[in-house]
Design an enzyme around this catalytic site. Structure first.
Site, PDB file in Angstrom:
ATOM      1  N   GLY A   1     -14.196  -5.452   0.940  1.00 48.11           N
ATOM      2  CA  GLY A   1     -14.155  -4.526   2.076  1.00 48.11           C
ATOM      3  C   GLY A   1     -13.174  -4.863   3.181  1.00 48.11           C
ATOM      4  O   GLY A   1     -13.315  -4.368   4.294  1.00 48.11           O
ATOM      5  N   SER A   2     -12.164  -5.687   2.896  1.00 50.92           N
ATOM      6  CA  SER A   2     -11.245  -6.026   3.991  1.00 50.92           C
ATOM      7  C   SER A   2     -10.442  -4.793   4.427  1.00 50.92           C
ATOM      8  O   SER A   2     -10.218  -4.592   5.624  1.00 50.92           O
ATOM      9  CB  SER A   2     -10.320  -7.185   3.607  1.00 50.92           C
ATOM     10  OG  SER A   2      -9.389  -6.807   2.634  1.00 50.92           O
ATOM     11  N   ASN A   3     -10.036  -3.964   3.483  1.00 47.30           N
ATOM     12  CA  ASN A   3      -9.325  -2.734   3.865  1.00 47.30           C
ATOM     13  C   ASN A   3     -10.258  -1.772   4.591  1.00 47.30           C
ATOM     14  O   ASN A   3      -9.863  -1.154   5.589  1.00 47.30           O
ATOM     15  CB  ASN A   3      -8.734  -2.050   2.629  1.00 47.30           C
ATOM     16  CG  ASN A   3      -7.440  -2.685   2.198  1.00 47.30           C
ATOM     17  OD1 ASN A   3      -6.405  -2.505   2.838  1.00 47.30           O
ATOM     18  ND2 ASN A   3      -7.476  -3.470   1.131  1.00 47.30           N
TER      19      ASN A   3
ATOM     20  N   ILE B   1     -12.724   8.953 -10.086  1.00 45.23           N
ATOM     21  CA  ILE B   1     -13.438   9.917  -9.239  1.00 45.23           C
ATOM     22  C   ILE B   1     -13.810  11.130 -10.104  1.00 45.23           C
ATOM     23  O   ILE B   1     -12.959  11.720 -10.772  1.00 45.23           O
ATOM     24  CB  ILE B   1     -12.545  10.352  -8.050  1.00 45.23           C
ATOM     25  CG1 ILE B   1     -12.227   9.140  -7.171  1.00 45.23           C
ATOM     26  CG2 ILE B   1     -13.205  11.439  -7.235  1.00 45.23           C
ATOM     27  CD1 ILE B   1     -13.433   8.492  -6.523  1.00 45.23           C
TER      28      ILE B   1
ATOM     29  N   ASN C   1      -5.903   6.757  -2.355  1.00 49.44           N
ATOM     30  CA  ASN C   1      -6.221   5.440  -2.928  1.00 49.44           C
ATOM     31  C   ASN C   1      -5.108   4.452  -2.602  1.00 49.44           C
ATOM     32  O   ASN C   1      -3.957   4.828  -2.422  1.00 49.44           O
ATOM     33  CB  ASN C   1      -6.342   5.551  -4.451  1.00 49.44           C
ATOM     34  CG  ASN C   1      -6.725   4.218  -5.092  1.00 49.44           C
ATOM     35  OD1 ASN C   1      -7.593   3.494  -4.597  1.00 49.44           O
ATOM     36  ND2 ASN C   1      -6.068   3.883  -6.189  1.00 49.44           N
TER      37      ASN C   1
ATOM     38  N   HIS D   1      -3.362   0.984  -4.238  1.00 52.19           N
ATOM     39  CA  HIS D   1      -3.285   0.173  -5.457  1.00 52.19           C
ATOM     40  C   HIS D   1      -2.405  -1.046  -5.170  1.00 52.19           C
ATOM     41  O   HIS D   1      -1.330  -0.910  -4.577  1.00 52.19           O
ATOM     42  CB  HIS D   1      -2.688   1.001  -6.607  1.00 52.19           C
ATOM     43  CG  HIS D   1      -2.708   0.254  -7.895  1.00 52.19           C
ATOM     44  ND1 HIS D   1      -3.866   0.132  -8.653  1.00 52.19           N
ATOM     45  CD2 HIS D   1      -1.753  -0.451  -8.538  1.00 52.19           C
ATOM     46  CE1 HIS D   1      -3.595  -0.616  -9.710  1.00 52.19           C
ATOM     47  NE2 HIS D   1      -2.325  -0.977  -9.668  1.00 52.19           N
TER      48      HIS D   1
ATOM     49  N   ASP E   1      -4.786   6.078 -11.208  1.00 54.13           N
ATOM     50  CA  ASP E   1      -3.543   5.726 -10.527  1.00 54.13           C
ATOM     51  C   ASP E   1      -2.439   6.757 -10.780  1.00 54.13           C
ATOM     52  O   ASP E   1      -1.253   6.425 -10.776  1.00 54.13           O
ATOM     53  CB  ASP E   1      -3.045   4.338 -10.976  1.00 54.13           C
ATOM     54  CG  ASP E   1      -4.082   3.260 -10.695  1.00 54.13           C
ATOM     55  OD1 ASP E   1      -4.751   3.349  -9.652  1.00 54.13           O
ATOM     56  OD2 ASP E   1      -4.216   2.347 -11.516  1.00 54.13           O
TER      57      ASP E   1
ATOM     58  N   GLU F   1      -1.234  -4.215   2.631  1.00 50.81           N
ATOM     59  CA  GLU F   1      -2.293  -3.190   2.618  1.00 50.81           C
ATOM     60  C   GLU F   1      -2.858  -2.984   4.021  1.00 50.81           C
ATOM     61  O   GLU F   1      -2.987  -1.858   4.497  1.00 50.81           O
ATOM     62  CB  GLU F   1      -3.422  -3.609   1.664  1.00 50.81           C
ATOM     63  CG  GLU F   1      -2.986  -3.631   0.226  1.00 50.81           C
ATOM     64  CD  GLU F   1      -4.130  -3.903  -0.747  1.00 50.81           C
ATOM     65  OE1 GLU F   1      -4.021  -3.473  -1.888  1.00 50.81           O
ATOM     66  OE2 GLU F   1      -5.125  -4.542  -0.367  1.00 50.81           O
TER      67      GLU F   1
HETATM   68  C1  GAR Z   1      -7.348  -4.118  -2.728  1.00 49.62           C
HETATM   69  O1  GAR Z   1      -6.346  -5.047  -2.968  1.00 49.62           O
HETATM   70  C2  GAR Z   1      -7.021  -2.806  -3.394  1.00 49.62           C
HETATM   71  O2  GAR Z   1      -5.653  -2.533  -3.447  1.00 49.62           O
HETATM   72  C3  GAR Z   1      -7.583  -3.028  -4.771  1.00 49.62           C
HETATM   73  O3  GAR Z   1      -8.805  -3.684  -4.554  1.00 49.62           O
HETATM   74  C4  GAR Z   1      -8.642  -4.548  -3.431  1.00 49.62           C
HETATM   75  C5  GAR Z   1      -9.846  -4.408  -2.531  1.00 49.62           C
HETATM   76  O4  GAR Z   1      -9.804  -5.373  -1.531  1.00 49.62           O
HETATM   77  N1  GAR Z   1      -7.759  -1.775  -5.472  1.00 49.62           N
HETATM   78  C6  GAR Z   1      -7.507  -1.642  -6.770  1.00 49.62           C
HETATM   79  O5  GAR Z   1      -7.172  -2.575  -7.480  1.00 49.62           O
HETATM   80  C7  GAR Z   1      -7.665  -0.211  -7.300  1.00 49.62           C
HETATM   81  N2  GAR Z   1      -7.111  -0.100  -8.616  1.00 49.62           N
HETATM   82  P1  GAR Z   1     -10.747  -5.260  -0.270  1.00 49.62           P
HETATM   83  O6  GAR Z   1     -12.158  -5.005  -0.797  1.00 49.62           O
HETATM   84  O7  GAR Z   1     -10.646  -6.585   0.412  1.00 49.62           O
HETATM   85  O8  GAR Z   1     -10.274  -4.129   0.581  1.00 49.62           O
END
Ligand code: GAR
Length: 185
Positions: A12-14, A83, A97, A99, A140, A169
Site C-alpha cells: 500500500g505504499s502507492n 478487473i 493502473n 505497472h 496491462d 511511482e
Molecule cells: C507497485 O510497484 C506496483 O507497480 C505493482 O505492485 C506494487 C505495489 O506496491 N503493481 C503491479 O505489479 C501490477 N502488475 P505498493 O503496495 O507498495 O504500492
C-alpha cells in the site's frame, strides 16, 4: 467533487501516497481502499489513518461497494487480479493502473511486483521504469498515459531496482491520476 476508489492488495505504499496527495484537495476525495485480501497491509494503513477500508470476496460485492461509495474513478495500486467486465463496463476510461516496468516489456499475467524486477535483472537491461495506463480487459493492455525510465547497473539487485521504480511511482502516480481526472489526456 470527484471520488476515487483505490484497489490494492499489497503493502500500500502507492495507495498511501495517493491518499496524502489528495488529502487537502477540494476537488478530489479518496473514498477508501478496496481489497480482495483480508490481511493486506494496505487495509491496516487506511484504518490507521481513519479512512475507509473494504474487503470484498466477489466481483458483485466489489461493484456494490464502489457504487455505494459513488466512486467516479478506480485506481489500481498493487492490485493483481484482472478487473471484471461488469466493473469495466461501468467505469469506462475511468480505471487506471500502475505497472513497475516499461510496458509492453515485462507485462502480462504473473508479471507483478518483485517478479518483474527479477525478470528485468535476469535480462541484463540497462534501464527500467514505470508505466501508468488505462485498464481494459487485457492484462496491462490499456492505453498508456505515462512512462518514466530509470537507469540500472549490473550491480543493482532486484531489490535495488524495486527501490528505484517505487521512487518513480510515488513521484508520478498521484500527478497522473490528477491529470486524468482533470481530462488532460
Ligand atoms: C507497485 O510497484 C506496483 O507497480 C505493482 O505492485 C506494487 C505495489 O506496491 N503493481 C503491479 O505489479 C501490477 N502488475 P505498493 O503496495 O507498495 O504500492
Amino acid at each position: 467533487m470527484k471520488r476515487i476508489a483505490i484497489l490494492a492488495s499489497g503493502n500500500g505504499s502507492n495507495a498511501v501516497r495517493i491518499l496524502q496527495h489528495f488529502y487537502t484537495s477540494e476537488s478530489v476525495k479518496v473514498v477508501g481502499v478496496f481489497s480482495n485480501k483480508m490481511n493486506a497491509r494496505v487495509l491496516e494503513k487506511f484504518i490507521d489513518r481513519d479512512h475507509a477500508a473494504y474487503f470484498f470476496e466477489s466481483n458483485e460485492e466489489l461493484l456494490e461497494q464502489l457504487q455505494a461509495e459513488e466512486a467516479d474513478y478506480v485506481v489500481l495500486a498493487g492490485y493483481l487480479k484482472l478487473i471484471p467486465l461488469e466493473v469495466l463496463s461501468v467505469y469506462k476510461n475511468a480505471i487506471i493502473n500502475i505497472h513497475p516496468a516499461l510496458l509492453p516489456k515485462y507485462g502480462g499475467a504473473g508479471m507483478y511486483g518483485v517478479n518483474v524486477h527479477k525478470a528485468v535483472k535476469a535480462s541484463g537491461e540497462s534501464e527500467t521504469g514505470v508505466t501508468i495506463h488505462l485498464v481494459n480487459e487485457v492484462y496491462d493492455g490499456g492505453r498508456v498515459l505515462f512512462q518514466a525510465a530509470t537507469a540500472i547497473t549490473e550491480n543493482d539487485s532486484a531489490k535495488d531496482i524495486a527501490r528505484k521504480v517505487q521512487a518513480l511511482e510515488h513521484e508520478h502516480y498521484p500527478l497522473i491520476i490528477e491529470k486524468l481526472i482533470n481530462d488532460e489526456f
